[in-house]
Design a protein around this motif. Structure first.
Motif, PDB file in Angstrom:
ATOM      1  N   ARG A  52       0.835  -1.195   0.000  1.00 17.15           N
ATOM      2  CA  ARG A  52       0.000   0.000   0.000  1.00 17.15           C
ATOM      3  C   ARG A  52       0.869   1.242   0.000  1.00 17.15           C
ATOM      4  N   TYR A  53       0.306   2.325  -0.530  1.00 16.83           N
ATOM      5  CA  TYR A  53       1.005   3.608  -0.525  1.00 16.83           C
ATOM      6  C   TYR A  53      -0.034   4.707  -0.672  1.00 16.83           C
ATOM      7  N   SER A  54       0.205   5.843  -0.044  1.00 18.83           N
ATOM      8  CA  SER A  54      -0.673   7.000  -0.191  1.00 18.83           C
ATOM      9  C   SER A  54       0.167   8.261  -0.263  1.00 18.83           C
ATOM     10  N   SER A  55      -0.379   9.283  -0.912  1.00 23.99           N
ATOM     11  CA  SER A  55       0.337  10.543  -1.036  1.00 23.99           C
ATOM     12  C   SER A  55      -0.662  11.660  -1.333  1.00 23.99           C
ATOM     13  N   ASP A  56      -0.183  12.899  -1.237  1.00 23.62           N
ATOM     14  CA  ASP A  56      -1.037  14.072  -1.393  1.00 23.62           C
ATOM     15  C   ASP A  56      -0.284  15.167  -2.129  1.00 23.62           C
ATOM     16  N   VAL A  57      -1.058  16.039  -2.777  1.00 26.27           N
ATOM     17  CA  VAL A  57      -0.481  17.223  -3.402  1.00 26.27           C
ATOM     18  C   VAL A  57      -1.551  18.304  -3.426  1.00 26.27           C
ATOM     19  N   ARG A 158      -7.080  26.059   0.972  1.00 31.96           N
ATOM     20  CA  ARG A 158      -6.900  27.508   0.973  1.00 31.96           C
ATOM     21  C   ARG A 158      -6.113  27.980  -0.244  1.00 31.96           C
ATOM     22  N   ASN A 159      -5.142  27.182  -0.692  1.00 26.71           N
ATOM     23  CA  ASN A 159      -4.285  27.607  -1.791  1.00 26.71           C
ATOM     24  C   ASN A 159      -4.418  26.708  -3.018  1.00 26.71           C
ATOM     25  N   GLY A 160      -5.586  26.093  -3.183  1.00 22.29           N
ATOM     26  CA  GLY A 160      -5.787  25.265  -4.367  1.00 22.29           C
ATOM     27  C   GLY A 160      -6.706  24.095  -4.075  1.00 22.29           C
ATOM     28  N   ILE A 161      -6.458  22.998  -4.750  1.00 25.41           N
ATOM     29  CA  ILE A 161      -7.221  21.774  -4.564  1.00 25.41           C
ATOM     30  C   ILE A 161      -6.302  20.709  -3.964  1.00 25.41           C
ATOM     31  N   HIS A 162      -6.729  20.164  -2.832  1.00 23.58           N
ATOM     32  CA  HIS A 162      -5.966  19.100  -2.178  1.00 23.58           C
ATOM     33  C   HIS A 162      -6.353  17.770  -2.808  1.00 23.58           C
ATOM     34  N   VAL A 163      -5.384  17.119  -3.423  1.00 27.03           N
ATOM     35  CA  VAL A 163      -5.612  15.827  -4.079  1.00 27.03           C
ATOM     36  C   VAL A 163      -4.934  14.731  -3.250  1.00 27.03           C
ATOM     37  N   HIS A 164      -5.720  13.753  -2.877  1.00 29.32           N
ATOM     38  CA  HIS A 164      -5.205  12.610  -2.104  1.00 29.32           C
ATOM     39  C   HIS A 164      -5.379  11.347  -2.937  1.00 29.32           C
ATOM     40  N   THR A 165      -4.354  10.513  -2.946  1.00 29.48           N
ATOM     41  CA  THR A 165      -4.462   9.232  -3.632  1.00 29.48           C
ATOM     42  C   THR A 165      -3.866   8.128  -2.769  1.00 29.48           C
ATOM     43  N   GLU A 166      -4.439   6.951  -2.860  1.00 29.37           N
ATOM     44  CA  GLU A 166      -3.877   5.780  -2.201  1.00 29.37           C
ATOM     45  C   GLU A 166      -4.259   4.539  -2.985  1.00 29.37           C
ATOM     46  N   ALA A 186       4.864   3.212  -5.033  1.00 27.27           N
ATOM     47  CA  ALA A 186       5.124   4.588  -4.591  1.00 27.27           C
ATOM     48  C   ALA A 186       5.625   5.448  -5.749  1.00 27.27           C
ATOM     49  N   GLY A 187       6.562   4.907  -6.516  1.00 27.78           N
ATOM     50  CA  GLY A 187       7.105   5.665  -7.638  1.00 27.78           C
ATOM     51  C   GLY A 187       6.031   6.015  -8.660  1.00 27.78           C
ATOM     52  N   GLY A 188       5.144   5.057  -8.923  1.00 29.91           N
ATOM     53  CA  GLY A 188       4.080   5.312  -9.885  1.00 29.91           C
ATOM     54  C   GLY A 188       3.109   6.382  -9.421  1.00 29.91           C
ATOM     55  N   LEU A 189       2.718   6.337  -8.153  1.00 29.68           N
ATOM     56  CA  LEU A 189       1.761   7.316  -7.649  1.00 29.68           C
ATOM     57  C   LEU A 189       2.366   8.713  -7.558  1.00 29.68           C
ATOM     58  N   GLU A 190       3.629   8.795  -7.135  1.00 26.55           N
ATOM     59  CA  GLU A 190       4.267  10.112  -7.045  1.00 26.55           C
ATOM     60  C   GLU A 190       4.407  10.739  -8.433  1.00 26.55           C
ATOM     61  N   THR A 191       4.741   9.920  -9.426  1.00 26.34           N
ATOM     62  CA  THR A 191       4.845  10.430 -10.792  1.00 26.34           C
ATOM     63  C   THR A 191       3.488  10.908 -11.294  1.00 26.34           C
ATOM     64  N   LEU A 193       0.904  12.024  -9.523  1.00 27.67           N
ATOM     65  CA  LEU A 193       0.563  13.289  -8.873  1.00 27.67           C
ATOM     66  C   LEU A 193       1.343  14.448  -9.478  1.00 27.67           C
ATOM     67  N   ARG A 194       2.609  14.235  -9.724  1.00 27.30           N
ATOM     68  CA  ARG A 194       3.439  15.296 -10.306  1.00 27.30           C
ATOM     69  C   ARG A 194       2.938  15.670 -11.704  1.00 27.30           C
ATOM     70  N   ASP A 195       2.626  14.663 -12.514  1.00 20.18           N
ATOM     71  CA  ASP A 195       2.147  14.946 -13.863  1.00 20.18           C
ATOM     72  C   ASP A 195       0.776  15.631 -13.841  1.00 20.18           C
ATOM     73  N   LEU A 196      -0.091  15.209 -12.922  1.00 16.24           N
ATOM     74  CA  LEU A 196      -1.413  15.826 -12.805  1.00 16.24           C
ATOM     75  C   LEU A 196      -1.284  17.291 -12.402  1.00 16.24           C
ATOM     76  N   LYS A 197      -0.418  17.574 -11.459  1.00 19.77           N
ATOM     77  CA  LYS A 197      -0.212  18.955 -11.010  1.00 19.77           C
ATOM     78  C   LYS A 197       0.338  19.812 -12.151  1.00 19.77           C
ATOM     79  N   THR A 198       1.325  19.285 -12.869  1.00 24.21           N
ATOM     80  CA  THR A 198       1.929  20.042 -13.983  1.00 24.21           C
ATOM     81  C   THR A 198       0.895  20.332 -15.057  1.00 24.21           C
ATOM     82  N   ALA A 199       0.136  19.319 -15.445  1.00 23.99           N
ATOM     83  CA  ALA A 199      -0.851  19.488 -16.516  1.00 23.99           C
ATOM     84  C   ALA A 199      -1.972  20.439 -16.104  1.00 23.99           C
TER      85      ALA A 199
END
Length: 207
Positions: A52-57, A158-166, A186-191, A193-199
């Protein structure tokens, strides 16, 4: 002359009550500090899965922009380099019960060869502009994940949209090397999130 035995008993009782109260506060604080499981309409990832893995941006873009990127499955390859192909297996807006097939490369590990995973996902729950949960197996040459369960939630911050994934994985092959599988997840989910934020943020500036 004071009754020393009564005094000692009273002191012991006072200290015991104080300790009990402190423990009660501590226990209450611990209970409050443990957040409830994240879900989408009551459904979440596998609570018993060993991988399992979870992360946020936080993304500085409109929620509508982020949601469209995430749910327009067939356009995933245009903003996510790790997604090689993505095809809907039904028509209309993405909804509960929708199916889609997508492919992504999986690098070699000490126990599995480099391969391309084909993933057939089924949307189990969806709440518009709030959350989405999909599940499905991932199968490649020499590698199999029996079931992945992937949850996303989106909330205004407050400063955008909080995106959580697990996400959780299960299957005999990946569970035979939990640290390696967890690192890959973990590597897949972090990538992602990063790509979603950039796009999303690029799209917001171009509006």
């Amino acid at each position: 002359m004071p009754n020393t035995r009564a005094t000692a008993l009273s002191l012991t009782l006072t200290l015991t009550l104080a300790a009990t109260a402190a423990l009660g506060v501590s226990a209450a604080h611990t209970a409050q500090a443990t957040p409830p499981p994240t879900t989408c309409r009551g459904q979440g990832v596998d609570p018993t899965a060993p991988i399992r893995y979870s992360s946020d941006v936080v993304i500085d873009a409109p929620l509508t922009t982020i949601w469209k990127l995430q749910t327009d499955v067939e356009r995933w390859p245009t903003w996510q380099p790790p997604v090689l192909t993505a095809d809907r297996l039904d028509n209309g807006p993405l909804r509960k019960g929708s199916h889609f097939h997508w492919t992504t490369p999986a690098p070699a590990t000490p126990s599995t060869p480099a391969t391309t995973l084909g993933i057939t996902s089924t949307v189990r729950q969806l709440q518009n502009h709030h959350c989405i949960l999909w599940t499905g197996p991932a199968i490649g040459e020499g590698l199999r994940i029996d079931e992945g369960i992937h949850l996303w939630t989106f909330k205004k911050a407050r400063n955008g949209i909080h995106v959580h994934t697990e996400e959780t994985w299960t299957g005999d092959q990946v569970e035979s090397d939990i640290p390696t599988a967890t690192k890959a997840l973990a590597g897949g989910l972090e990538t992602w999130l990063r790509d979603l934020k950039t796009a999303a943020e690029k799209g917001a500036t171009q509006r």
